[in-house]
Design an enzyme around this catalytic site. Structure first.
Site, PDB file in Angstrom:
ATOM      1  CE  LYS A  50       0.785   1.288   4.467  1.00 38.99           C
ATOM      2  NZ  LYS A  50       1.462   2.552   4.865  1.00 38.99           N
ATOM      3  CG  ASP A  60      -1.120   0.016   8.090  1.00 41.64           C
ATOM      4  OD1 ASP A  60      -1.968   0.895   8.342  1.00 41.64           O
ATOM      5  OD2 ASP A  60       0.090   0.252   7.940  1.00 41.64           O
TER       6      ASP A  60
END
Length: 300
Positions: free
Chosen positions: A10, A140
């Site tokens: 990401k 996350d």
């Protein structure tokens, strides 16, 4: 029998950070974008739980019970009422996401292990339950499961999917060395000491740029409130950021807590040129090109 799951890295196109909370975390407005760099997590029945790893940076990955993928397997087994002996698996992680680089590689591995073990054990765990387990494992991890683009609030684990109107081209410069996420947040707190930290809010301009797929508009809106702290702890990243911009990047920023730096390019050709310039400069040990958005954890 084995199951392999591919999970993306990401980039935080916006990371707005609030002041420290009583629990030590910070409230965030965190706009995640999954990018096409992947780890693959393979689980196979075994006599006992063990973790192995291959690929770039694999020597930095813990292979004991502290590994997030191992913790994910144990958490899923406990949630499903599976005994430790029945839940024994060999988890192999084939790394391609930079390690300790602010791109959620460890979180990706945890999400991959959850999906892989769920399939291996035939549990059929609901998406909501998997996301709940992800949130327990780390801030996350839920986004690594869902991929695409999303706004994360709270400590980043409360997700709202975001529409994306096109592809974006990125270059990631992998630094020599790593940065500890807790250390970066401590430096953030130090830099803000004695001042009031604004409430984190997602940028309307940034969300609009994602929605319509406008790279130029996105470039003008990207931001990372942790960047000053990361640069304070790792000053040489400034030169890397400068090299990428001079090579034609539309925008540059530290990825998450760093030290990987991210460069938004106007095209695949421009991204290749930026990567070449970064490598030639000697300011990074690798430069990776990837497009976004990418799918979340997927059985392959």
């Amino acid at each position: 029998m084995s199951v392999t799951v591919r999970v993306p890295a990401k980039v935080n196109v916006q990371l707005a950070v609030g002041g420290a909370r009583s629990d030590g975390f910070h409230d965030l407005a965190n706009v995640f974008l999954a990018v096409g760099l992947y780890d693959e997590v393979t689980v196979t029945p075994a006599a006992s739980l063990r973790v192995t790893c291959s690929g770039p940076g694999s020597d930095q990955v813990p292979l004991d019970s502290s590994n997030l993928a191992a913790r994910a397997a144990l958490a899923l087994a406990e949630r499903a009422g599976i005994s430790a002996s029945s839940a024994a698996v060999h988890i192999h992680i084939d790394k391609d996401i930079p390690v300790a680089g602010g791109m959620a590689g460890g979180s990706a591995d945890a999400a991959g292990a959850l999906v892989a073990c769920d399939a291996l054990w035939g549990l059929g765990t609901s998406r909501g339950e998997l996301l709940s387990l992800c949130a327990e494992l780390g801030s996350d991890v839920p986004f690594s499961l869902v991929g695409g683009a999303a706004l994360g609030v709270g400590r980043g684990e409360q997700l709202t999917s975001l529409p994306v109107g096109g592809s974006f081209h990125w270059v990631f410069a992998v630094a020599d060395g790593g940065l500890s996420t807790p250390a970066v947040y401590r430096e953030f707190d130090r830099l803000w000491a004695g001042r009031s930290v604004p409430e984190p809010v997602a940028s309307d301009a940034l969300l609009s740029a994602l929605r319509v797929g406008d790279a130029v508009a996105l470039a003008s809106a990207v931001s990372n409130d942790l960047q000053p702290a990361a640069l304070s702890l790792f000053p040489s990243l400034r030169e890397t950021l400068d090299v990428g911009m001079a090579a034609g990047a539309l925008a540059s920023l530290v990825s998450g807590s760093g030290p990987t730096t991210a460069f938004l390019a106007k095209s695949a050709e421009s991204a290749a040129a930026v990567a070449e310039a970064l490598l030639a400069s000697g300011t990074c040990r690798a430069a990776r090109v990837a497009s976004a958005p990418a799918a979340g954890a997927t059985v392959v």
